[in-house]
Design an enzyme around this catalytic site. Structure first.
Site, PDB file in Angstrom:
ATOM      1  N   TYR A   1      -1.268  -0.735  11.213  1.00 49.04           N
ATOM      2  CA  TYR A   1      -1.478  -1.338   9.888  1.00 49.04           C
ATOM      3  C   TYR A   1      -0.345  -0.967   8.941  1.00 49.04           C
ATOM      4  CZ  TYR A   1      -3.130  -1.718   5.082  1.00 49.04           C
ATOM      5  OH  TYR A   1      -3.211  -1.985   3.734  1.00 49.04           O
TER       6      TYR A   1
ATOM      7  N   THR B   1       0.817  -1.212   0.000  1.00 49.64           N
ATOM      8  CA  THR B   1       0.000   0.000   0.000  1.00 49.64           C
ATOM      9  C   THR B   1       0.856   1.270   0.000  1.00 49.64           C
ATOM     10  OG1 THR B   1      -1.436   1.299   1.470  1.00 49.64           O
ATOM     11  CG2 THR B   1      -0.145  -0.387   2.519  1.00 49.64           C
ATOM     12  N   ASP B   2       0.292   2.348  -0.524  1.00 45.97           N
ATOM     13  CA  ASP B   2       0.989   3.654  -0.478  1.00 45.97           C
ATOM     14  C   ASP B   2       1.070   4.193   0.954  1.00 45.97           C
ATOM     15  OD1 ASP B   2      -1.676   4.403  -0.085  1.00 45.97           O
ATOM     16  OD2 ASP B   2      -1.679   5.981  -1.610  1.00 45.97           O
ATOM     17  N   GLU B   3       0.327   3.579   1.894  1.00 42.73           N
ATOM     18  CA  GLU B   3       0.359   4.082   3.280  1.00 42.73           C
ATOM     19  C   GLU B   3       1.732   3.915   3.915  1.00 42.73           C
ATOM     20  OE1 GLU B   3      -3.023   3.291   5.705  1.00 42.73           O
ATOM     21  OE2 GLU B   3      -4.310   3.062   3.960  1.00 42.73           O
TER      22      GLU B   3
ATOM     23  N   LYS C   1       2.663  -3.290   7.181  1.00 42.93           N
ATOM     24  CA  LYS C   1       2.853  -3.424   5.731  1.00 42.93           C
ATOM     25  C   LYS C   1       4.278  -2.994   5.347  1.00 42.93           C
ATOM     26  CE  LYS C   1       0.095  -4.617   3.160  1.00 42.93           C
ATOM     27  NZ  LYS C   1      -0.437  -5.963   2.743  1.00 42.93           N
TER      28      LYS C   1
HETATM   29  P1  NAD Z   1      -9.820  -7.395   2.931  1.00 41.73           P
HETATM   30  O1  NAD Z   1      -9.756  -7.034   4.371  1.00 41.73           O
HETATM   31  O2  NAD Z   1     -11.068  -7.120   2.177  1.00 41.73           O
HETATM   32  O3  NAD Z   1      -9.517  -8.964   2.758  1.00 41.73           O
HETATM   33  C1  NAD Z   1      -8.472  -9.596   3.419  1.00 41.73           C
HETATM   34  C2  NAD Z   1      -8.604 -11.106   3.157  1.00 41.73           C
HETATM   35  O4  NAD Z   1      -7.485 -11.761   3.779  1.00 41.73           O
HETATM   36  C3  NAD Z   1      -9.862 -11.731   3.770  1.00 41.73           C
HETATM   37  O5  NAD Z   1     -10.457 -12.607   2.849  1.00 41.73           O
HETATM   38  C4  NAD Z   1      -9.346 -12.481   4.986  1.00 41.73           C
HETATM   39  O6  NAD Z   1     -10.126 -13.593   5.334  1.00 41.73           O
HETATM   40  C5  NAD Z   1      -7.962 -12.886   4.518  1.00 41.73           C
HETATM   41  N1  NAD Z   1      -7.046 -13.131   5.634  1.00 41.73           N
HETATM   42  C6  NAD Z   1      -6.796 -12.311   6.703  1.00 41.73           C
HETATM   43  N2  NAD Z   1      -5.902 -12.886   7.541  1.00 41.73           N
HETATM   44  C7  NAD Z   1      -5.563 -14.079   6.965  1.00 41.73           C
HETATM   45  C8  NAD Z   1      -4.661 -15.125   7.340  1.00 41.73           C
HETATM   46  N3  NAD Z   1      -3.954 -15.055   8.472  1.00 41.73           N
HETATM   47  N4  NAD Z   1      -4.542 -16.182   6.529  1.00 41.73           N
HETATM   48  C9  NAD Z   1      -5.262 -16.272   5.371  1.00 41.73           C
HETATM   49  N5  NAD Z   1      -6.147 -15.327   4.990  1.00 41.73           N
HETATM   50  C10 NAD Z   1      -6.278 -14.238   5.762  1.00 41.73           C
HETATM   51  O7  NAD Z   1      -8.563  -6.697   2.265  1.00 41.73           O
HETATM   52  P2  NAD Z   1      -8.423  -5.938   0.868  1.00 41.73           P
HETATM   53  O8  NAD Z   1      -8.946  -4.563   1.017  1.00 41.73           O
HETATM   54  O9  NAD Z   1      -8.953  -6.815  -0.202  1.00 41.73           O
HETATM   55  O10 NAD Z   1      -6.839  -5.829   0.769  1.00 41.73           O
HETATM   56  C11 NAD Z   1      -6.075  -6.883   0.189  1.00 41.73           C
HETATM   57  C12 NAD Z   1      -4.611  -6.494   0.196  1.00 41.73           C
HETATM   58  O11 NAD Z   1      -4.421  -5.278  -0.526  1.00 41.73           O
HETATM   59  C13 NAD Z   1      -4.020  -6.246   1.592  1.00 41.73           C
HETATM   60  O12 NAD Z   1      -2.735  -6.791   1.625  1.00 41.73           O
HETATM   61  C14 NAD Z   1      -3.990  -4.733   1.700  1.00 41.73           C
HETATM   62  O13 NAD Z   1      -2.936  -4.319   2.572  1.00 41.73           O
HETATM   63  C15 NAD Z   1      -3.715  -4.342   0.265  1.00 41.73           C
HETATM   64  N6  NAD Z   1      -4.183  -3.005  -0.117  1.00 41.73           N
HETATM   65  C16 NAD Z   1      -5.488  -2.647   0.119  1.00 41.73           C
HETATM   66  C17 NAD Z   1      -5.944  -1.396  -0.289  1.00 41.73           C
HETATM   67  C18 NAD Z   1      -7.381  -0.970  -0.068  1.00 41.73           C
HETATM   68  O14 NAD Z   1      -7.724   0.183  -0.355  1.00 41.73           O
HETATM   69  N7  NAD Z   1      -8.263  -1.850   0.404  1.00 41.73           N
HETATM   70  C19 NAD Z   1      -5.067  -0.511  -0.917  1.00 41.73           C
HETATM   71  C20 NAD Z   1      -3.744  -0.908  -1.141  1.00 41.73           C
HETATM   72  C21 NAD Z   1      -3.318  -2.168  -0.741  1.00 41.73           C
HETATM   73  P1  TYD Z   2     -10.097   4.310   5.072  1.00 41.49           P
HETATM   74  O1  TYD Z   2     -11.095   3.887   4.043  1.00 41.49           O
HETATM   75  O2  TYD Z   2     -10.153   3.684   6.420  1.00 41.49           O
HETATM   76  O3  TYD Z   2      -8.674   4.125   4.392  1.00 41.49           O
HETATM   77  P2  TYD Z   2      -7.212   4.612   4.898  1.00 41.49           P
HETATM   78  O4  TYD Z   2      -7.299   5.184   6.249  1.00 41.49           O
HETATM   79  O5  TYD Z   2      -6.482   3.324   4.877  1.00 41.49           O
HETATM   80  O6  TYD Z   2      -6.761   5.587   3.868  1.00 41.49           O
HETATM   81  O7  TYD Z   2     -10.215   5.886   5.265  1.00 41.49           O
HETATM   82  C1  TYD Z   2     -10.047   6.759   4.166  1.00 41.49           C
HETATM   83  C2  TYD Z   2     -10.123   8.178   4.716  1.00 41.49           C
HETATM   84  O8  TYD Z   2     -11.442   8.409   5.216  1.00 41.49           O
HETATM   85  C3  TYD Z   2      -9.197   8.422   5.888  1.00 41.49           C
HETATM   86  O9  TYD Z   2      -8.698   9.757   5.803  1.00 41.49           O
HETATM   87  C4  TYD Z   2     -10.093   8.273   7.109  1.00 41.49           C
HETATM   88  C5  TYD Z   2     -11.431   8.773   6.604  1.00 41.49           C
HETATM   89  N1  TYD Z   2     -12.624   8.169   7.242  1.00 41.49           N
HETATM   90  C6  TYD Z   2     -13.618   8.990   7.789  1.00 41.49           C
HETATM   91  O10 TYD Z   2     -13.529  10.233   7.755  1.00 41.49           O
HETATM   92  N2  TYD Z   2     -14.705   8.391   8.360  1.00 41.49           N
HETATM   93  C7  TYD Z   2     -14.849   7.039   8.428  1.00 41.49           C
HETATM   94  O11 TYD Z   2     -15.858   6.537   9.018  1.00 41.49           O
HETATM   95  C8  TYD Z   2     -13.826   6.212   7.847  1.00 41.49           C
HETATM   96  C9  TYD Z   2     -13.933   4.720   7.889  1.00 41.49           C
HETATM   97  C10 TYD Z   2     -12.739   6.817   7.257  1.00 41.49           C
END
Ligand code: NAD
Ligand code: TYD
Length: 336
Positions: A150, A125-127, A154
């Site tokens: 988190y 992630t970019d975070e 990462k």
């Molecule tokens: P999500 O929370 O929707 O899904 C996570 C999945 O991982 C679930 O199906 C869960 O059951 C599984 N899981 C968790 N712990 C596990 C374990 N110990 N063993 C096996 N499976 C396990 O997540 P997402 O939003 O789909 O994100 C997927 C990946 O992409 C992550 O690595 C996250 O850091 C990365 N990512 C997410 C975003 C975003 O905006 N959501 C952005 C950039 C990167």
């Molecule tokens: P989020 O979707 O949790 O992603 P991340 O923190 O990983 O970027 O949040 C996106 C942005 O929205 C972040 O600045 C936090 C804000 N946010 C709210 O203002 N209210 C909310 O209820 C949530 C979940 C997030």
């Protein structure tokens, strides 16, 4: 290509499975997922009967499970999505974040090393770059400065993965994507939470002044970027994947209210998130130059598609919102 993909029952992993099987007739995907609160096999109902897809329930931090699976399947590559993925949850309960994101990634890397795997894509992630002042953008050499449990987990797992390339020559590639949105996203993240609350006429909780900036990437564009890295990326390299769409949270929420036909009065300011990063910003120039990938989805169109999906899938939302989610919602929002 035969892939072991971790975490496919979640938001992005399930999109990766659906789109990869659709685009590539010859692919085979084995999904290793523990099914945590975020794992939902309903997300994969459309491929459940596909002979090219197999589901294995298991924990990526369980070495015996991972080693047995690699020995049995002999995949060409691992694509590693599985993670505890939510910043707020990582603040309330960091233990599973470190168990999965660090120990789990370590376990996969060790098994991949022993199996002499040909490719390992670690999805990050970019975070990990932390908050970045305008007008700067992170490229892949930007220093890491994680703020939450988190993002720290990462960043740690990115470094661990890259160390397996440097030390053991395991062909690891790391992707760092911006904030994703689209169908099937668990309604704890900003966009699905705000859409589902707006559709129900509930309050939309805005952390602090709502001027925090995120770059928004449609989930299918992210999956296409991961496939570009898997197929064309250089081992040992990091690739940013961004949406070219930087917006303050308030603007995103206003557009959601407009798309759902609800009034701005639903927005409610609540106490800010501790350690809240002000602005994420990245450039994906490297990926674009090396592979020709670029994000295709316009934000308003992607948002409209996403709103339509949540409107048409109210039962999915109701099911994931029951039980454990209620407890999280009470803890996270009651304290704000
Ligand atoms: P999500 O929370 O929707 O899904 C996570 C999945 O991982 C679930 O199906 C869960 O059951 C599984 N899981 C968790 N712990 C596990 C374990 N110990 N063993 C096996 N499976 C396990 O997540 P997402 O939003 O789909 O994100 C997927 C990946 O992409 C992550 O690595 C996250 O850091 C990365 N990512 C997410 C975003 C975003 O905006 N959501 C952005 C950039 C990167
Ligand atoms: P989020 O979707 O949790 O992603 P991340 O923190 O990983 O970027 O949040 C996106 C942005 O929205 C972040 O600045 C936090 C804000 N946010 C709210 O203002 N209210 C909310 O209820 C949530 C979940 C997030």
């Amino acid at each position: 290509m035969k892939l072991v993909v971790t975490g496919c029952a979640g938001f992005i992993g399930s999109a990766f499975v659906r789109t990869t099987l659709e685009l590539n007739a010859a692919s085979r995907i084995v999904n290793l997922d523990k099914l945590t609160y975020a794992g939902n096999l309903e997300n994969l109902a459309s491929v459940a009967q596909d002979p090219r897809y197999r589901f294995v329930q298991g924990d990526i931090a369980d070495a015996a499970v991972v080693e047995a699976l690699l020995a049995e399947e002999k995949p060409d590559a691992i694509v590693h999505f599985a993670a505890e993925s939510h910043v707020d949850r990582s603040i309330h309960a960091p233990t599973p974040v470190f168990e999965t994101n660090l120990r789990g990634t370590f376990t996969l890397l060790e098994a991949a090393r022993a199996a002499k795997l040909a490719r390992f894509v670690h999805v990050s992630t970019d975070e990990v770059y932390g908050s970045i002042d305008a007008p700067h953008e992170a490229d892949e050499s930007y220093p890491l400065k994680a703020s939450s449990p988190y993002s720290a987990s990462k960043a740690g797992s990115d470094l661990l993965a890259l160390s397996y390339f440097t030390t053991y020559k395991l062909p690891v590639l790391v992707t760092r994507a911006s904030n994703n949105y689209g169908p099937f996203q668990f309604p704890e993240k900003l966009i699905p939470l705000m859409i589902s609350n707006a559709l129900d006429g509930r309050d939309l909780p805005i952390y602090g002044d709502g001027q925090q900036v995120r770059d928004w990437l449609y989930v299918d564009d992210h999956c296409a970027g991961i496939r570009a890295v898997l197929n064309q990326g250089q081992a040992g390299e990091v690739y940013n994947i961004g949406g070219n769409c930087s917006l303050p949270n308030l603007e995103v929420v206003r557009r959601i209210l407009k798309a759902t036909g609800q009034p701005d009065s639903l927005m409610k300011t609540v106490t800010d998130r501790p350690g809240h990063d002000r602005r994420y910003a990245l450039t994906s120039e490297k990926l674009e130059k090396e592979t020709g990938w670029s994000p295709q989805m316009d934000f308003d169109r992607g948002l409209a598609l996403t709103v339509d999906w949540y409107r048409d899938n109210r039962e999915w939302v109701e099911r994931v919102r029951s039980g454990e989610y209620r407890r999280f919602y009470d803890v996270n929002y009651a304290q704000r």
